[in-house]
Design an enzyme around this catalytic site. Sequence first.
Site, PDB file in Angstrom:
ATOM      1  N   ALA A  66       0.853  -1.179   0.000  1.00 37.48           N
ATOM      2  CA  ALA A  66       0.000   0.000   0.000  1.00 37.48           C
ATOM      3  C   ALA A  66       0.892   1.233   0.000  1.00 37.48           C
ATOM      4  CB  ALA A  66      -0.891  -0.009   1.232  1.00 37.48           C
ATOM      5  N   GLY A 109       0.564  -4.955   0.860  1.00 39.56           N
ATOM      6  CA  GLY A 109      -0.617  -4.990  -0.001  1.00 39.56           C
ATOM      7  C   GLY A 109      -0.350  -5.678  -1.336  1.00 39.56           C
ATOM      8  N   GLU A 112      -0.834  -9.210  -0.633  1.00 44.37           N
ATOM      9  CA  GLU A 112      -2.274  -9.394  -0.396  1.00 44.37           C
ATOM     10  C   GLU A 112      -3.063  -9.356  -1.700  1.00 44.37           C
ATOM     11  OE1 GLU A 112      -2.119  -6.195   2.523  1.00 44.37           O
ATOM     12  OE2 GLU A 112      -2.938  -7.558   4.022  1.00 44.37           O
ATOM     13  N   GLU A 132       4.437  -5.115   7.250  1.00 45.98           N
ATOM     14  CA  GLU A 132       3.717  -4.017   7.908  1.00 45.98           C
ATOM     15  C   GLU A 132       4.186  -3.778   9.335  1.00 45.98           C
ATOM     16  OE1 GLU A 132       2.314  -6.417   6.103  1.00 45.98           O
ATOM     17  OE2 GLU A 132       0.791  -5.590   4.767  1.00 45.98           O
TER      18      GLU A 132
HETATM   19  N1  CO8 Z   1       4.563   3.190  -0.700  1.00 43.74           N
HETATM   20  C1  CO8 Z   1       4.981   4.342  -1.262  1.00 43.74           C
HETATM   21  N2  CO8 Z   1       6.141   4.456  -1.966  1.00 43.74           N
HETATM   22  C2  CO8 Z   1       6.901   3.364  -2.075  1.00 43.74           C
HETATM   23  C3  CO8 Z   1       6.544   2.127  -1.500  1.00 43.74           C
HETATM   24  C4  CO8 Z   1       5.296   2.057  -0.790  1.00 43.74           C
HETATM   25  N3  CO8 Z   1       4.833   0.906  -0.237  1.00 43.74           N
HETATM   26  N4  CO8 Z   1       7.517   1.228  -1.762  1.00 43.74           N
HETATM   27  C5  CO8 Z   1       8.455   1.874  -2.484  1.00 43.74           C
HETATM   28  N5  CO8 Z   1       8.095   3.168  -2.667  1.00 43.74           N
HETATM   29  C6  CO8 Z   1       8.840   4.212  -3.382  1.00 43.74           C
HETATM   30  C7  CO8 Z   1      10.025   4.695  -2.565  1.00 43.74           C
HETATM   31  O1  CO8 Z   1       9.610   5.658  -1.615  1.00 43.74           O
HETATM   32  C8  CO8 Z   1      10.901   5.273  -3.659  1.00 43.74           C
HETATM   33  O2  CO8 Z   1      10.392   6.526  -4.016  1.00 43.74           O
HETATM   34  P1  CO8 Z   1      11.401   7.831  -4.096  1.00 43.74           P
HETATM   35  O3  CO8 Z   1      12.344   7.467  -5.212  1.00 43.74           O
HETATM   36  O4  CO8 Z   1      10.465   8.945  -4.416  1.00 43.74           O
HETATM   37  O5  CO8 Z   1      12.057   7.914  -2.787  1.00 43.74           O
HETATM   38  C9  CO8 Z   1      10.672   4.331  -4.822  1.00 43.74           C
HETATM   39  O6  CO8 Z   1       9.426   3.662  -4.557  1.00 43.74           O
HETATM   40  C10 CO8 Z   1      11.742   3.272  -4.973  1.00 43.74           C
HETATM   41  O7  CO8 Z   1      11.876   2.615  -3.736  1.00 43.74           O
HETATM   42  P2  CO8 Z   1      13.293   2.389  -3.015  1.00 43.74           P
HETATM   43  O8  CO8 Z   1      14.229   3.504  -3.353  1.00 43.74           O
HETATM   44  O9  CO8 Z   1      13.022   2.133  -1.567  1.00 43.74           O
HETATM   45  O10 CO8 Z   1      13.785   1.052  -3.759  1.00 43.74           O
HETATM   46  P3  CO8 Z   1      14.727  -0.083  -3.162  1.00 43.74           P
HETATM   47  O11 CO8 Z   1      15.006  -0.996  -4.321  1.00 43.74           O
HETATM   48  O12 CO8 Z   1      15.848   0.474  -2.398  1.00 43.74           O
HETATM   49  O13 CO8 Z   1      13.783  -0.870  -2.095  1.00 43.74           O
HETATM   50  C11 CO8 Z   1      11.783  -1.955  -1.342  1.00 43.74           C
HETATM   51  C12 CO8 Z   1      12.641  -1.564  -2.546  1.00 43.74           C
HETATM   52  C13 CO8 Z   1      12.504  -2.979  -0.479  1.00 43.74           C
HETATM   53  C14 CO8 Z   1      10.490  -2.588  -1.885  1.00 43.74           C
HETATM   54  C15 CO8 Z   1      11.463  -0.710  -0.473  1.00 43.74           C
HETATM   55  O14 CO8 Z   1      10.966   0.310  -1.326  1.00 43.74           O
HETATM   56  C16 CO8 Z   1      10.433  -0.944   0.576  1.00 43.74           C
HETATM   57  O15 CO8 Z   1      10.749  -1.512   1.622  1.00 43.74           O
HETATM   58  N6  CO8 Z   1       9.180  -0.507   0.354  1.00 43.74           N
HETATM   59  C17 CO8 Z   1       8.132  -0.586   1.322  1.00 43.74           C
HETATM   60  C18 CO8 Z   1       7.649  -2.018   1.480  1.00 43.74           C
HETATM   61  C19 CO8 Z   1       6.563  -2.059   2.528  1.00 43.74           C
HETATM   62  O16 CO8 Z   1       6.758  -1.782   3.680  1.00 43.74           O
HETATM   63  N7  CO8 Z   1       5.336  -2.448   2.097  1.00 43.74           N
HETATM   64  C20 CO8 Z   1       4.209  -2.533   2.967  1.00 43.74           C
HETATM   65  C21 CO8 Z   1       3.451  -1.263   2.906  1.00 43.74           C
HETATM   66  S1  CO8 Z   1       2.153  -1.234   4.110  1.00 43.74           S
HETATM   67  C22 CO8 Z   1       0.944  -2.150   3.444  1.00 43.74           C
HETATM   68  O17 CO8 Z   1       1.011  -2.645   2.347  1.00 43.74           O
HETATM   69  C23 CO8 Z   1      -0.239  -2.285   4.311  1.00 43.74           C
HETATM   70  C24 CO8 Z   1      -1.471  -2.707   3.558  1.00 43.74           C
HETATM   71  C25 CO8 Z   1      -2.642  -2.562   4.410  1.00 43.74           C
HETATM   72  C26 CO8 Z   1      -3.424  -1.332   4.109  1.00 43.74           C
HETATM   73  C27 CO8 Z   1      -4.800  -1.579   4.569  1.00 43.74           C
HETATM   74  C28 CO8 Z   1      -5.601  -0.406   4.839  1.00 43.74           C
HETATM   75  C29 CO8 Z   1      -6.951  -0.782   5.379  1.00 43.74           C
END
Ligand code: CO8
Length: 258
Positions: A66, A109, A112, A132
């Site tokens: 998400a 997400g 999911e 998460e």
């Molecule tokens: N949301 C927003 N932006 C994201 C996300 C995300 N989940 N993941 C990556 N991005 C963005 C980064 O911020 C970055 O943007 P910018 O260049 O502007 O800084 C760009 O994508 C590239 O990402 P990275 O530079 O971090 O790339 P890496 O190759 O270094 O890392 C990863 C890749 C490991 C995937 C890393 O980006 C990461 O850990 N992302 C987050 C993963 C995460 O925690 N996902 C879970 C999110 S929470 C969720 O899904 C909950 C769902 C439930 C919601 C329900 C509501 C009811």
Amino acid sequence: MTTFETIITEQRGRVGIITLNRPKALNALNSQLMAEVVSAAQAYDTDPSVGAIVITGSERAFAAGADIKEMSEKTYVDMLSEDFFSAWGHLVEVRTPVIAAVAGFALGGGCELAMMCDIIIAAENAVFGQPEINLGVIPGIGGSQRLTRAIGKAKAMDMVLTGRRMKVEEAERAGLVSRVVPTESYLDDAIAVATTISELSLPITILAKQAVNRSQEVSLAEGILFERRVFHSTFATDDQTEGMAAFVEKRDANFSHR
Ligand code: CO8
């Protein structure tokens, strides 16, 4: 089909393809993307020229979860009053078979969303996880429930409490994914599976999907009763007559698609 900004839609033969397209955010699932995926899937679902749907992302990321930036400013009351992300529930109401073609990150997400699909075709570089817990929240689009049903409590608890990632070999061993295929061909492989399904009888694939999904909701005895009733009902269709006649006559079946 409507013009979308966060996804790309394309129909190949009888397969409707939805490609998540927010590459700069690794296909993070924001509200707009959710609304567009649901809308595209519903349009394919009511289109008799579509017999299977593929949802995919990019080779680097199916979806990295998400959209954390969208969520970070929200309060409890925002989440509650918006019923945030509840519209994903409409995706599982789609009756046409849905295949996730997953490469790269399928986190939070993203994992999911893949689990909401009926079949997961995973590339060798696919990585799954429910991270998460690292953000101070828990899975919120069904992860704690669907992951547990898919891979059992022992592994699901490990994934959800530690936030660790699972590579594709473990994901296949654990029963999370249907097939592992080369990264170079994962989308073509998923479309080939979808094409096979789309050429079968659409009404019967809808019933088969409902029967398997029922097993996730009810007791074994109830599920078997449901299956038998649905099995009997297939004899009310032209496709049962055609499918069995084709076998007896040693020819390919010519199924209806509506
Ligand atoms: N949301 C927003 N932006 C994201 C996300 C995300 N989940 N993941 C990556 N991005 C963005 C980064 O911020 C970055 O943007 P910018 O260049 O502007 O800084 C760009 O994508 C590239 O990402 P990275 O530079 O971090 O790339 P890496 O190759 O270094 O890392 C990863 C890749 C490991 C995937 C890393 O980006 C990461 O850990 N992302 C987050 C993963 C995460 O925690 N996902 C879970 C999110 S929470 C969720 O899904 C909950 C769902 C439930 C919601 C329900 C509501 C009811």
